[in-house]
Design a protein around this motif. Structure first.
Motif, short mmCIF file in Angstrom:
data_model
loop_
_atom_site.label_atom_id
_atom_site.label_comp_id
_atom_site.label_asym_id
_atom_site.label_seq_id
_atom_site.Cartn_x
_atom_site.Cartn_y
_atom_site.Cartn_z
N VAL A 203 -47.67 -55.88 -15.89
CA VAL A 203 -48.00 -55.49 -14.51
C VAL A 203 -46.84 -55.89 -13.60
CG1 VAL A 203 -49.66 -55.66 -12.62
CG2 VAL A 203 -50.45 -55.83 -14.98
N PHE A 204 -45.80 -55.08 -13.58
CA PHE A 204 -44.68 -55.20 -12.64
C PHE A 204 -44.12 -56.63 -12.55
CE2 PHE A 204 -47.27 -51.59 -11.25
CZ PHE A 204 -46.31 -50.58 -11.32
N GLY A 205 -43.70 -57.13 -13.70
CA GLY A 205 -43.06 -58.44 -13.73
C GLY A 205 -43.92 -59.54 -14.32
N HIS A 206 -45.19 -59.29 -14.52
CA HIS A 206 -46.11 -60.28 -15.09
C HIS A 206 -46.96 -59.62 -16.17
CE1 HIS A 206 -45.03 -63.07 -11.87
NE2 HIS A 206 -45.16 -62.04 -11.03
N PHE A 207 -47.87 -60.41 -16.75
CA PHE A 207 -48.75 -59.89 -17.79
C PHE A 207 -50.19 -60.27 -17.49
CE2 PHE A 207 -44.72 -60.08 -20.07
CZ PHE A 207 -44.72 -58.86 -20.72
N LEU A 208 -51.08 -59.35 -17.82
CA LEU A 208 -52.50 -59.63 -17.78
C LEU A 208 -52.98 -59.86 -19.20
CD1 LEU A 208 -54.00 -57.09 -15.21
CD2 LEU A 208 -53.60 -59.54 -14.90
N LEU A 209 -53.91 -60.79 -19.36
CA LEU A 209 -54.50 -61.08 -20.66
C LEU A 209 -56.02 -61.11 -20.54
CD1 LEU A 209 -52.20 -64.02 -21.90
CD2 LEU A 209 -52.19 -61.68 -22.75
N GLY A 210 -56.68 -60.82 -21.63
CA GLY A 210 -58.12 -60.96 -21.68
C GLY A 210 -58.88 -59.87 -20.94
N TRP A 239 -48.40 -32.03 -15.79
CA TRP A 239 -46.97 -32.39 -15.80
C TRP A 239 -46.69 -33.43 -14.72
CZ3 TRP A 239 -42.80 -32.49 -12.55
CH2 TRP A 239 -41.55 -32.64 -13.15
N TRP A 240 -47.17 -33.20 -13.51
CA TRP A 240 -46.97 -34.16 -12.43
C TRP A 240 -47.66 -35.48 -12.75
CZ3 TRP A 240 -43.31 -33.81 -9.08
CH2 TRP A 240 -42.86 -32.57 -8.62
N GLY A 241 -48.85 -35.40 -13.31
CA GLY A 241 -49.57 -36.62 -13.66
C GLY A 241 -48.84 -37.43 -14.72
N ALA A 242 -48.34 -36.74 -15.75
CA ALA A 242 -47.60 -37.43 -16.81
C ALA A 242 -46.32 -38.05 -16.26
CB ALA A 242 -47.28 -36.46 -17.93
N LEU A 243 -45.64 -37.33 -15.38
CA LEU A 243 -44.40 -37.85 -14.78
C LEU A 243 -44.68 -39.14 -14.02
CD1 LEU A 243 -41.36 -37.28 -14.19
CD2 LEU A 243 -42.12 -36.16 -12.08
N GLY A 244 -45.70 -39.13 -13.17
CA GLY A 244 -46.01 -40.32 -12.40
C GLY A 244 -46.52 -41.47 -13.25
N PHE A 245 -47.40 -41.16 -14.21
CA PHE A 245 -48.00 -42.20 -15.05
C PHE A 245 -46.95 -42.89 -15.90
CE2 PHE A 245 -49.91 -43.65 -19.00
CZ PHE A 245 -50.98 -44.42 -18.55
N ILE A 246 -46.13 -42.11 -16.60
CA ILE A 246 -45.12 -42.70 -17.49
C ILE A 246 -44.04 -43.43 -16.69
CG2 ILE A 246 -43.36 -42.19 -19.24
CD1 ILE A 246 -46.22 -41.97 -20.24
N ALA A 247 -43.68 -42.90 -15.52
CA ALA A 247 -42.69 -43.57 -14.69
C ALA A 247 -43.18 -44.96 -14.27
CB ALA A 247 -42.37 -42.72 -13.46
N LEU A 248 -44.43 -45.04 -13.81
CA LEU A 248 -44.99 -46.33 -13.41
C LEU A 248 -45.09 -47.29 -14.59
CD1 LEU A 248 -47.85 -45.23 -10.98
CD2 LEU A 248 -45.74 -46.43 -10.39
N LEU A 249 -45.52 -46.77 -15.75
CA LEU A 249 -45.65 -47.61 -16.93
C LEU A 249 -44.29 -48.10 -17.41
CD1 LEU A 249 -47.64 -48.81 -18.95
CD2 LEU A 249 -47.39 -46.75 -20.35
N ALA A 250 -43.27 -47.24 -17.34
CA ALA A 250 -41.93 -47.62 -17.76
C ALA A 250 -41.36 -48.70 -16.83
CB ALA A 250 -41.01 -46.39 -17.76
N ILE A 251 -41.55 -48.54 -15.53
CA ILE A 251 -41.06 -49.54 -14.57
C ILE A 251 -41.78 -50.87 -14.78
CG2 ILE A 251 -40.96 -50.15 -12.12
CD1 ILE A 251 -40.67 -47.14 -11.53
#
Length: 316
Positions: A203-210, A239-251
């Protein structure tokens, strides 16, 4: 030579069927390994269970048998019958094999400085590391590359088309879109596997667990299922949804994993004592970051989405 190609393809098909049958046999058989490590089993240790690293490794190994069977059996039958869909799916599988192999070879190269700092003897380098490096180079790079060249040759294409005049959905859907669908399906599988790693989610620099991460993981899987449906039908919203979703997940993945080394991840997951003792023998991985192993595939997926844009706006 062209006359021998159909016989060669059928021979490959028989080998694939054999491999698939072996994997299908060992898939359910290996599930019984969980009993060995559970309480009362001969290899049980304190802490084995949901959230332990060895349980996650066993799940990945067991899933691998089912994946191999699910790939090899239909591809083998398609080779024996020389169905055109088998050619497309084989090319797709080989592209994934080559891409994964290059990624793993890159990770191995990144670990080389740590290996050299171990001050290994000349005999160990010559007898173990060099043969291992050669085996990895052949199995992960050279072999899939040569196979891909073979399956893209005109002789192989002619052999399939001459015996199957039908045009299947695998040929109607553009190849880059098929590759994108495959990567999204793999991502769904990867998200399921994080559940066995205490729900580890960046999650943008950190991790969630559990439990807190469970809701996000489930939502991501649901979103990916919807995107796969839309992309398979070449919908612009997908296409727009995949672009936004993968971009956020990659960042998010890049920011999180770039801050944690392999050792930091182990401390974060806090595995059982027995597993910590085993991991102490993997000191060369301690300073290694997993960001490349995870962020690079997401970046390539993002690039594939951008590359496939024309298929959504100019449908074939």
């Amino acid at each position: 030579m062209r006359k021998l190609v159909p016989y060669l393809l059928r021979a490959v098909g028989l080998v694939l069927i054999l491999i698939g049958l072996v994997a299908a046999y060992y898939g359910p058989l290996e599930i019984f390994v969980f009993y060995f490590f559970s309480e009362g089993g001969r290899f049980h240790y304190d802490g084995f269970g949901m959230g332990s690293l060895w349980l996650a490794a066993l799940v990945v190994q067991n899933l691998g048998y089912y994946v191999i069977a699910a790939l090899c059996l239909p591809l083998g039958i398609g080779h024996v019958k020389l169905r055109r869909w088998a050619l497309t799916l084989t090319q797709l599988t080989l592209c994934f094999w080559l891409g994964t192999g290059l990624l793993l070879l890159g990770e191995a190269m990144a670990l080389l400085p740590s290996v050299l700092r171990l001050d290994l003897s000349r005999d160990i380098v010559l007898s173990r590391l060099l043969p291992l490096g050669a085996a990895l180079l052949i199995s992960l790079g050279l072999l899939p590359a040569l196979a891909l060249v073979f399956y893209r040759s005109e002789a192989v294409k002619t052999a399939f088309e001459a015996r199957d005049p039908h045009r299947y959905w695998t040929e109607r859907v553009p190849f880059p879109v098929l590759a994108l669908l495959l990567l999204l399906v793999i991502l769904i599988g990867a998200l399921h596997l994080t559940i066995f790693l205490q729900g580890l989610f960046p999650v943008f620099g950190h991790f969630l667990l559990g439990r807190p991460s469970a809701y996000i993981i489930s939502l991501c899987i649901l979103v990916l299922c919807a995107l796969i449906y839309g992309i398979a039908r070449l919908k612009k919203w997908a296409w727009w949804g995949a672009l936004g979703f993968i971009a956020l997940l990659a960042i998010s993945t890049t920011l999180s994993f770039s801050r944690y080394s392999f050792h930091d991840m182990i401390v974060l997951l806090n595995p059982p004592t027995y597993e910590l003792e085993l991991l102490d023998k993997l000191a060369i991985f301690y300073d290694h970051s997993l960001v490349g192993l995870l962020a690079v595939p997401l970046g390539l997926t993002l690039g594939l989405i951008v590359h496939s844009r024309r298929y959504f706006w100019n449908k074939p």
